[in-house]
Design a protein around this motif. Structure first.
Motif, short mmCIF file in Angstrom:
data_model
loop_
_atom_site.label_atom_id
_atom_site.label_comp_id
_atom_site.label_asym_id
_atom_site.label_seq_id
_atom_site.Cartn_x
_atom_site.Cartn_y
_atom_site.Cartn_z
N LEU A 65 -9.97 37.73 19.13
CA LEU A 65 -8.95 37.36 20.12
C LEU A 65 -8.59 35.88 19.98
N ARG A 66 -7.29 35.65 19.80
CA ARG A 66 -6.76 34.30 19.68
C ARG A 66 -5.45 34.23 20.44
N MET A 67 -5.14 33.04 20.93
CA MET A 67 -3.82 32.79 21.50
C MET A 67 -3.05 31.97 20.47
N VAL A 68 -1.86 32.42 20.12
CA VAL A 68 -1.03 31.72 19.14
C VAL A 68 0.35 31.51 19.76
N MET A 69 0.84 30.26 19.69
CA MET A 69 2.17 29.98 20.23
C MET A 69 2.93 29.10 19.24
N ALA A 70 4.07 29.58 18.78
CA ALA A 70 4.88 28.83 17.81
C ALA A 70 5.52 27.63 18.50
N GLU A 71 5.70 26.55 17.74
CA GLU A 71 6.27 25.33 18.30
C GLU A 71 7.73 25.52 18.67
N ARG A 72 8.41 26.48 18.05
CA ARG A 72 9.79 26.77 18.41
C ARG A 72 10.09 28.24 18.11
N ALA A 73 11.07 28.78 18.80
CA ALA A 73 11.40 30.20 18.68
C ALA A 73 12.36 30.49 17.54
N THR A 74 13.08 29.47 17.09
CA THR A 74 14.13 29.70 16.09
C THR A 74 14.13 28.62 15.02
N ASP A 75 14.78 28.91 13.94
CA ASP A 75 15.10 27.94 12.90
C ASP A 75 16.47 28.37 12.37
N ARG A 76 16.97 27.71 11.36
CA ARG A 76 18.30 28.05 10.87
C ARG A 76 18.37 29.50 10.42
N ARG A 77 19.18 30.30 11.14
CA ARG A 77 19.39 31.72 10.87
C ARG A 77 18.10 32.55 10.95
N VAL A 78 17.14 32.09 11.73
CA VAL A 78 15.86 32.78 11.88
C VAL A 78 15.46 32.78 13.36
#
Length: 390
Positions: A265-278
């Motif tokens: 079990l780990r908690m993972v959170m991306a620093e941002r939800a989007t990037d160019r066309r992603v």
């Protein structure tokens, strides 16, 4: 050219494809596992709690009628070991429909794949992976193992919390190791569960019994790593004895059905939800603790935001992967995502502490929720996923 290319054919990736396809968009799913493997009984052994709001969403995508076996959750009891304070939720207090349904993951994947078969504009490539990405201002080009090349306006990353594509794009994450493992398995029992889901908290981790079709339940038992290693070495008989010790004898004799699985079990959170066309969707954006059983329901709210935005842009003849679309997606999903990370992390820490003042505060909180009906109904509607108007 595809409107979207989806990297990852798990539950979230398949749901995005179903939503985009149902709206008339062209979607390609690229999944590293062979498609047939996704529906094998031994693939992961897990079940998913599908809240009422999520079920309505899957209905709109044409998926839910294909699910088949789904056990309604009619009542929920939440408490902790050795305390008389409990919260009891009855679905009749907020309407006639269940809080949600417990469905085996393989059956959800089977229903999603069956729905994709009905959508001519959706294609899934199993046993495949994207080997190269080239992002230009107007499109994304993907080179797929085996030599195939495709272009798209929008790349959706749904690979899960350990996404390699996210790392390749240079999107950093906050990664918190809970130092717990979750044991997951299916049990048969003598007595009917009557649609009751039970979650009990122990100092070494939470324990949940989730009703399945027939006289069966799924357990999700999180333990500190040291204890998890010991439990993992137990034979089936000793393992069942430990389960019975925690759950009690309300369902009579227990029998293990199939294999036992263990997941870190780990908690993972991306620093941002989007990037160019992603755009990152589901656990690739943020993976939460399973303590509240809301992981896929949270992911489906990401899916709904993506499907709604992409569909609106396509109907208007606009670019579904431009900066305005991506900014709108990130904005829509920011508060809900951060809130669920905070809530699940907070609950895990609160109930994993046996210091007396904290234990007293927990018991007081449970008693207050049980007695104040408007507050209790608010929590029930949140569990059902209907606060957002679904």
């Amino acid at each position: 050219m595809f409107d979207v290319v989806i990297v990852g054919g798990g539950l979230t990736g398949l749901a995005v494809a179903a939503g985009i396809g149902a709206a008339g968009g062209r979607a390609l799913v690229v999944e590293q596992e062979p498609v047939r493997r996704l529906v094998e009984p031994g693939f992961d052994g897990r079940v998913t709690a599908v809240a009422l709001g999520s079920k309505r969403q899957l209905d709109r995508y044409g998926v839910w009628p294909l699910v088949g076996e789904a056990q309604p959750i009619l009542n929920i009891v939440v408490g902790e070991k050795g305390s008389p304070a409990k919260v009891r939720y009855d679905h009749k207090d907020v309407g006639t429909e269940p809080f949600g349904w417990i469905v085996e993951n393989r059956l959800l994947r089977k229903a999603l794949l069956a729905r994709l078969d009905e959508l001519p504009e959706v294609e899934i490539l199993g046993a495949s992976r994207i080997e190269e990405l080239d992002r230009a201002p107007e499109r994304v080009t993907v080179k797929i193992r085996g030599g195939r090349t495709e272009t798209t306006k929008l790349l959706l990353v749904t690979e899960g919390r350990y996404s390699q594509t996210r790392a390749q794009l240079g999107i950093d994450v906050q990664d918190w190791n809970y130092r717990q493992r979750a044991f997951v398995c299916t049990l048969a029992h003598e007595k009917p569960h009557e649609g009751l889901a039970v979650e009990r908290f122990f100092p070494d981790g939470p324990f949940a019994m989730l009703p399945m079709t027939g006289n069966r339940s799924s357990i999700v038992w999180a333990l500190e790593e040291r204890l998890a290693e010991e439990v993992g070495r137990l034979d089936d008989g000793m393992f069942l004895a430990e389960v019975a010790e925690r759950f009690g004898d309300a369902l009579g004799q227990l029998e293990l059905v199939g294999s036992r699985f263990a997941y870190p079990l780990r908690m993972v959170m991306a620093e941002r939800a989007t990037d160019r066309r992603v755009a990152l969707v589901g656990d690739a954006l943020r993976g939460i603790h399973p303590i509240a059983g809301q992981g896929w329901n949270l992911a489906l709210r990401d899916v709904e935001a993506v499907v709604d935005l992409v569909s609106e842009r396509l109907r208007a003849g606009l670019d579904p992967g431009d900066a305005a679309t991506l900014e709108a997606y990130a904005s829509r999903r920011r508060f809900d995502g951060l809130s669920m990370v905070a809530v699940t992390d907070g609950i895990n820490r609160l109930f994993g502490n046996d210091i007396f003042p904290i234990k007293l505060a927990r018991e007081t909180g449970l008693a207050v929720v049980e007695r104040i009906r408007p507050l209790k109904r608010l929590f029930m509607r949140h569990a059902m996923g209907t606060l957002m108007g679904n």
